[in-house]
Design an enzyme around this catalytic site. Structure first.
Site, PDB file in Angstrom:
ATOM      1  N   GLY A  19       0.962   4.077   2.289  1.00  0.00           N
ATOM      2  CA  GLY A  19       1.659   4.609   1.118  1.00  0.00           C
ATOM      3  C   GLY A  19       2.694   5.668   1.436  1.00  0.00           C
ATOM      4  O   GLY A  19       3.648   5.863   0.699  1.00  0.00           O
ATOM      5  N   ASP A  41      -5.464  -5.655   4.344  1.00  0.00           N
ATOM      6  CA  ASP A  41      -5.184  -4.369   3.693  1.00  0.00           C
ATOM      7  C   ASP A  41      -4.755  -3.395   4.782  1.00  0.00           C
ATOM      8  O   ASP A  41      -4.985  -3.628   5.970  1.00  0.00           O
ATOM      9  CB  ASP A  41      -6.460  -3.864   3.004  1.00  0.00           C
ATOM     10  CG  ASP A  41      -6.227  -2.547   2.263  1.00  0.00           C
ATOM     11  OD1 ASP A  41      -5.079  -2.250   1.882  1.00  0.00           O
ATOM     12  OD2 ASP A  41      -7.210  -1.803   2.079  1.00  0.00           O
ATOM     13  N   CYS A  75      -3.731  -5.233  -0.726  1.00  0.00           N
ATOM     14  CA  CYS A  75      -3.167  -3.900  -0.503  1.00  0.00           C
ATOM     15  C   CYS A  75      -2.006  -3.768  -1.460  1.00  0.00           C
ATOM     16  O   CYS A  75      -1.038  -4.535  -1.382  1.00  0.00           O
ATOM     17  CB  CYS A  75      -2.672  -3.799   0.940  1.00  0.00           C
ATOM     18  SG  CYS A  75      -1.635  -2.360   1.273  1.00  0.00           S
ATOM     19  N   ASN A  76      -2.117  -2.829  -2.372  1.00  0.00           N
ATOM     20  CA  ASN A  76      -1.077  -2.696  -3.388  1.00  0.00           C
ATOM     21  C   ASN A  76       0.268  -2.324  -2.779  1.00  0.00           C
ATOM     22  O   ASN A  76       1.309  -2.767  -3.256  1.00  0.00           O
ATOM     23  CB  ASN A  76      -1.503  -1.653  -4.426  1.00  0.00           C
ATOM     24  CG  ASN A  76      -2.501  -2.228  -5.398  1.00  0.00           C
ATOM     25  OD1 ASN A  76      -2.125  -2.857  -6.366  1.00  0.00           O
ATOM     26  ND2 ASN A  76      -3.784  -2.064  -5.116  1.00  0.00           N
TER      27      ASN A  76
END
Lengths: 269, 269
Positions: A44, A11, A74-75
């Site tokens: 992000g 992540d 981790c998106n």
């Protein structure tokens, strides 16, 4: 590859520890190597090119540590760097939180009206809607960015009036679409699950990508004959920086003591 | 050095644009070069060694751009890397937001009871209390970390019920100490000033480090004979990444159009 490799989980920071927690519960005999890029979090707000480069660096680092599976917890990386990770992984199976969440949403929704919440980057990437539509074109997806949820979780205001008021405001437009399933599309959000369940009501099912990712990992290991059925597992944690309150926040995410955390220096800035 | 150099202003991200805004208002003839390390923000969660290295890199970058003054518009760097910046600056005067805020607080408080709010890193560094005590040992300082204020500002919830409730909660212990002055020890906070003024009431004066820094810069330029009294100013903005919503948020901070923003590549990761 054999059953004795570890599951590599990574992540941009510590959010992925919610996935590790679910993996420990679901697969108690598996070794786990976690990598959190705490020196460069949050991803992000970075450009796609930068995120793809970082994802490749991390995947290669974990591939050198005898892993039998890679999990993109981790998106942001799952949304924009999935192909980079798969290329580094070669034969090693790759699972990601978006895929796991999309599958669980499609399987769980009866009304075929699904809500997705996440950080602005994840929501703007449209990755959940795309993966859900790849599985079932007929599902309607309603999304909402919830930029304050991550700081609320890190502040520990998991059941605070401010968190409740914020959740009501963010979820209002999604709930107005009468979704029956809500995907928590950020690894921080499982900690808000009890509060979010109260805000959405009993008729809406929450898809928590930590538990769904662990479920998918268990299926995949079994299917490929890679699952370990006994033994004492080793859990290793690598980070690129040890920030303020790291241990306190990390242990809240993991639901237990972190043990030894090793700081690696190749990605300090 | 002469009156025709620029004022170099730097921050880990875009928060320092509130200082630039105050400088434009206070010193309308001065050239300004801004550097925001948007690729590596936030610094607050990084180690001191890393922050000091970054501060040195940025100060050297600006020194190559013909600056006559350096302004550290980042509380984190001002707290832990002030000496690094001064060493890079040589003869060029250096001003920082903590110094400006501390001076204004000591000058403004009658009760000699001062509150300071900021990010967890700034508050934990104890830098405001130390600088205030260096000016006047008799002033009592009461601090509170307000980790949700930055995300609230970036979300644009400047006058939202969630922001009001959060402010009341964070400020309660400081107000209980009957301070008459509250230092806004973070460059994001000037945008919350109207809301914070309502929460603290009319009897508490707010020290906004953007305007106090501009004031201190004006004094210093005049004192050293470096002030420019006429002419059309040039404003240049350098960033290390151009994140999502950068322009919208940047212009909210600056209070006007950003103009040309140049992305530099030497600090992309």
């Amino acid at each position: 590859m054999a059953t004795d490799g570890a599951i590599g989980v990574f992540d941009s920071g510590i959010g992925g520890l919610t996935v590790v927690r679910s993996l420990m519960d679901r697969l108690p005999f598996e070794d786990i190597v976690y990598f959190g890029d705490t020196a460069r979090v949050p991803y992000g707000i970075k450009s796609v090119a930068t995120i793809r480069r970082f994802a490749g660096e991390i995947a290669r680092f974990l591939m050198q540590r005898d892993v039998k599976m890679l999990i993109v917890a981790c998106n942001t990386m799952a949304a924009v760097a999935d192909d980079v990770v798969r290329e580094c992984a070669g034969e090693v199976p790759v699972i990601d939180v978006i895929d796991a969440g999309a599958r669980a949403a499609v399987a769980g929704s009866r009304s075929r009206r699904v809500g997705v919440i996440g950080t602005p980057t994840t929501i703007n990437s449209n990755a959940y809607a795309e993966r859900i539509h790849a599985l079932d074109r007929g599902v309607r997806v309603y999304s909402a960015a919830c930029p304050l949820f991550v700081p609320l979780v890190e502040e520990g205001w998991l059941d605070h009036p401010v968190a409740r008021m914020t959740a009501r405001e963010y979820l209002k437009p999604v709930l107005a679409e009468e979704v029956d399933t809500l995907v928590l599309g950020c690894t921080h959000y499982p900690l808000l699950k009890p509060l979010l369940q109260r805000v959405v009501g009993r008729r809406v099912g929450l898809v928590d990508s930590a538990t769904t990712t662990a479920e998918l990992a268990a299926d995949e290991l079994r299917r490929q004959g890679l699952a370990r059925e006994a033994g004492k597992p080793a859990h290793r944690f690598y980070v690129t920086d040890v920030p303020l309150r790291f241990e306190a926040i990390g242990e809240r995410f993991l639901g237990r003591s972190l043990g030894t955390v090793e700081k690696v220096d190749w990605a300090v800035d």
